[in-house]
Design a protein around this motif. Structure first.
Motif, mmCIF file in Angstrom:
data_model
loop_
_atom_site.group_PDB
_atom_site.id
_atom_site.type_symbol
_atom_site.label_atom_id
_atom_site.label_comp_id
_atom_site.label_asym_id
_atom_site.label_seq_id
_atom_site.Cartn_x
_atom_site.Cartn_y
_atom_site.Cartn_z
ATOM 1 N N ILE A 30 0.848 -1.196 0.000
ATOM 2 C CA ILE A 30 0.000 0.000 0.000
ATOM 3 C C ILE A 30 0.885 1.248 0.000
ATOM 4 C CG2 ILE A 30 -1.750 1.335 1.262
ATOM 5 C CD1 ILE A 30 -2.916 -1.281 0.336
ATOM 6 N N LEU A 31 0.595 2.169 -0.941
ATOM 7 C CA LEU A 31 1.254 3.473 -0.913
ATOM 8 C C LEU A 31 0.289 4.427 -0.224
ATOM 9 C CD1 LEU A 31 3.578 5.336 -1.747
ATOM 10 C CD2 LEU A 31 2.396 5.683 -3.937
ATOM 11 N N PHE A 32 0.673 4.892 0.962
ATOM 12 C CA PHE A 32 -0.231 5.710 1.776
ATOM 13 C C PHE A 32 -0.004 7.184 1.468
ATOM 14 C CE2 PHE A 32 -1.887 7.841 5.515
ATOM 15 C CZ PHE A 32 -3.034 7.128 5.782
ATOM 16 N N TYR A 33 -1.098 7.904 1.145
ATOM 17 C CA TYR A 33 -1.023 9.345 0.886
ATOM 18 C C TYR A 33 -1.317 10.075 2.189
ATOM 19 C CZ TYR A 33 -0.690 8.036 -3.943
ATOM 20 O OH TYR A 33 -0.251 7.488 -5.120
ATOM 21 N N ARG A 70 -10.314 11.530 8.870
ATOM 22 C CA ARG A 70 -9.682 12.690 8.238
ATOM 23 C C ARG A 70 -10.693 13.643 7.610
ATOM 24 N NH1 ARG A 70 -5.749 8.566 7.873
ATOM 25 N NH2 ARG A 70 -6.683 7.790 5.963
ATOM 26 N N ASP A 130 -14.175 13.700 2.518
ATOM 27 C CA ASP A 130 -13.148 12.833 3.096
ATOM 28 C C ASP A 130 -11.813 13.209 2.451
ATOM 29 O OD1 ASP A 130 -12.003 10.938 4.735
ATOM 30 O OD2 ASP A 130 -12.994 9.217 3.830
ATOM 31 N N ASP A 131 -10.731 12.708 3.027
ATOM 32 C CA ASP A 131 -9.437 13.090 2.466
ATOM 33 C C ASP A 131 -9.179 12.397 1.131
ATOM 34 O OD1 ASP A 131 -9.078 10.567 3.699
ATOM 35 O OD2 ASP A 131 -6.950 10.916 4.021
ATOM 36 N N LEU A 132 -9.666 11.149 0.996
ATOM 37 C CA LEU A 132 -9.216 10.345 -0.146
ATOM 38 C C LEU A 132 -10.293 9.355 -0.559
ATOM 39 C CD1 LEU A 132 -5.724 8.768 -0.437
ATOM 40 C CD2 LEU A 132 -7.688 7.242 -0.560
ATOM 41 N N ILE A 133 -10.450 9.176 -1.877
ATOM 42 C CA ILE A 133 -11.306 8.103 -2.379
ATOM 43 C C ILE A 133 -10.409 7.055 -3.039
ATOM 44 C CG2 ILE A 133 -11.890 9.481 -4.449
ATOM 45 C CD1 ILE A 133 -14.537 7.818 -4.548
ATOM 46 N N ALA A 134 -10.524 5.824 -2.530
ATOM 47 C CA ALA A 134 -9.758 4.707 -3.103
ATOM 48 C C ALA A 134 -10.753 3.829 -3.868
ATOM 49 C CB ALA A 134 -9.025 3.967 -1.993
ATOM 50 N N THR A 135 -11.238 2.746 -3.260
ATOM 51 C CA THR A 135 -12.219 1.902 -3.965
ATOM 52 C C THR A 135 -13.618 2.523 -3.961
ATOM 53 O OG1 THR A 135 -12.862 0.692 -1.986
ATOM 54 C CG2 THR A 135 -10.971 -0.159 -3.220
ATOM 55 N N GLY A 136 -13.848 3.468 -3.053
ATOM 56 C CA GLY A 136 -15.131 4.153 -2.997
ATOM 57 C C GLY A 136 -16.145 3.520 -2.047
ATOM 58 N N GLY A 137 -15.784 2.394 -1.436
ATOM 59 C CA GLY A 137 -16.742 1.715 -0.557
ATOM 60 C C GLY A 137 -17.199 2.581 0.615
ATOM 61 N N THR A 138 -16.255 3.275 1.225
ATOM 62 C CA THR A 138 -16.577 4.118 2.381
ATOM 63 C C THR A 138 -17.501 5.261 1.973
ATOM 64 O OG1 THR A 138 -14.318 3.654 3.132
ATOM 65 C CG2 THR A 138 -15.537 5.357 4.324
ATOM 66 N N LEU A 162 -7.628 8.216 -6.049
ATOM 67 C CA LEU A 162 -6.779 7.193 -6.674
ATOM 68 C C LEU A 162 -7.553 6.669 -7.885
ATOM 69 C CD1 LEU A 162 -5.404 5.327 -3.502
ATOM 70 C CD2 LEU A 162 -4.615 7.435 -4.600
HETATM 71 P P1 AMP Z 1 -12.152 3.324 0.115
HETATM 72 O O1 AMP Z 1 -13.385 2.939 0.898
HETATM 73 O O2 AMP Z 1 -11.444 2.157 -0.485
HETATM 74 O O3 AMP Z 1 -12.444 4.396 -0.915
HETATM 75 O O4 AMP Z 1 -11.105 3.910 1.155
HETATM 76 C C1 AMP Z 1 -11.199 5.232 1.547
HETATM 77 C C2 AMP Z 1 -10.760 5.426 2.977
HETATM 78 O O5 AMP Z 1 -9.561 4.743 3.292
HETATM 79 C C3 AMP Z 1 -10.503 6.901 3.219
HETATM 80 O O6 AMP Z 1 -11.071 7.253 4.465
HETATM 81 C C4 AMP Z 1 -9.004 7.035 3.202
HETATM 82 O O7 AMP Z 1 -8.598 7.915 4.214
HETATM 83 C C5 AMP Z 1 -8.453 5.635 3.448
HETATM 84 N N1 AMP Z 1 -7.448 5.190 2.453
HETATM 85 C C6 AMP Z 1 -7.580 4.178 1.561
HETATM 86 N N2 AMP Z 1 -6.480 4.028 0.808
HETATM 87 C C7 AMP Z 1 -5.606 4.977 1.213
HETATM 88 C C8 AMP Z 1 -4.267 5.354 0.808
HETATM 89 N N3 AMP Z 1 -3.615 4.717 -0.179
HETATM 90 N N4 AMP Z 1 -3.693 6.421 1.439
HETATM 91 C C9 AMP Z 1 -4.354 7.064 2.431
HETATM 92 N N5 AMP Z 1 -5.584 6.768 2.853
HETATM 93 C C10 AMP Z 1 -6.221 5.733 2.267
#
Ligand code: AMP
Length: 184
Positions: A30-33, A70, A130-138, A162
């Protein structure tokens, strides 16, 4: 949309310069931002809040809803600028009064988000942050939680997207905005 200054690529690069990239955290691969390095820079943090508020001022945002943890950093600063309220969307068993909740799938297992049942009134326009969208599940779970209250998701705003994880595609029909995109 209100008049907004376009985010120049030089300005995007400058903001990205303040985000620390931490490899293999919290686990290998995992690359953490890390946005704490952006927060600690007065100019970068101010510019970030300016850019977000320019986008939403005049959009009749009643409530900014921040996702733990965050989203609690950016959400209240933005709510103040928009003359909106702030509502925390929390992990389970943190809120003291009557709550509504939603479960959502993680890569392994599931998680839950909660908010106070009376935090958003029917018809209110809500901006989810939120600070970041990765897969979008949250974010999708947060949007569904707002819908349960009868509120309307005006948009979902993120500092970092991402793009290679295609979370945005999952958000349909909710509009998504991100300031900084990463494609790998
Ligand atoms: P997701 O539900 O996969 O979109 O994950 C989003 C949540 O996980 C956010 O609250 C982010 O803060 C955290 N998160 C997921 N991946 C990362 C990443 N690579 N760097 C920092 N935060 C992340």
């Amino acid at each position: 949309m209100s008049a907004q200054s376009p985010l120049l690529s030089s300005e995007r690069a400058e903001l990205k310069r303040h985000i620390r990239e931490v490899p293999d955290w919290p686990k290998p691969g995992i690359l953490f931002y890390d946005i704490t390095t952006l927060l600690q820079n007065a100019g970068a943090f101010a510019r970030l809040i300016d850019l977000l508020s320019e986008r939403y001022v005049g959009q009749q945002i009643d409530v900014v809803a921040g996702i733990e943890a965050r989203g609690f950093i950016f959400g209240p600063a933005l709510a103040y600028r928009l003359n909106a309220g702030f509502v925390p969307i929390r992990k389970p068993r943190k809120l003291p009064s009557k709550t509504i909740s939603i479960q959502y799938a993680l890569e392994y297992g599931q998680d839950t988000l909660e908010m106070h049942a009376d935090a958003v009134r029917p018809g209110q326009r809500v901006l989810i942050v939120d600070d970041l969208i990765a897969t979008g599940g949250t974010a999708l779970a947060a949007a569904q939680l707002i819908e349960k209250t009868g509120g309307t998701v005006a948009e979902m705003a993120f500092i970092v997207e991402l793009t290679f994880l295609q979370g945005r595609e999952k958000m349909n029909p909710y509009p998504v905005f991100s300031l900084l995109q990463y494609d790998k």
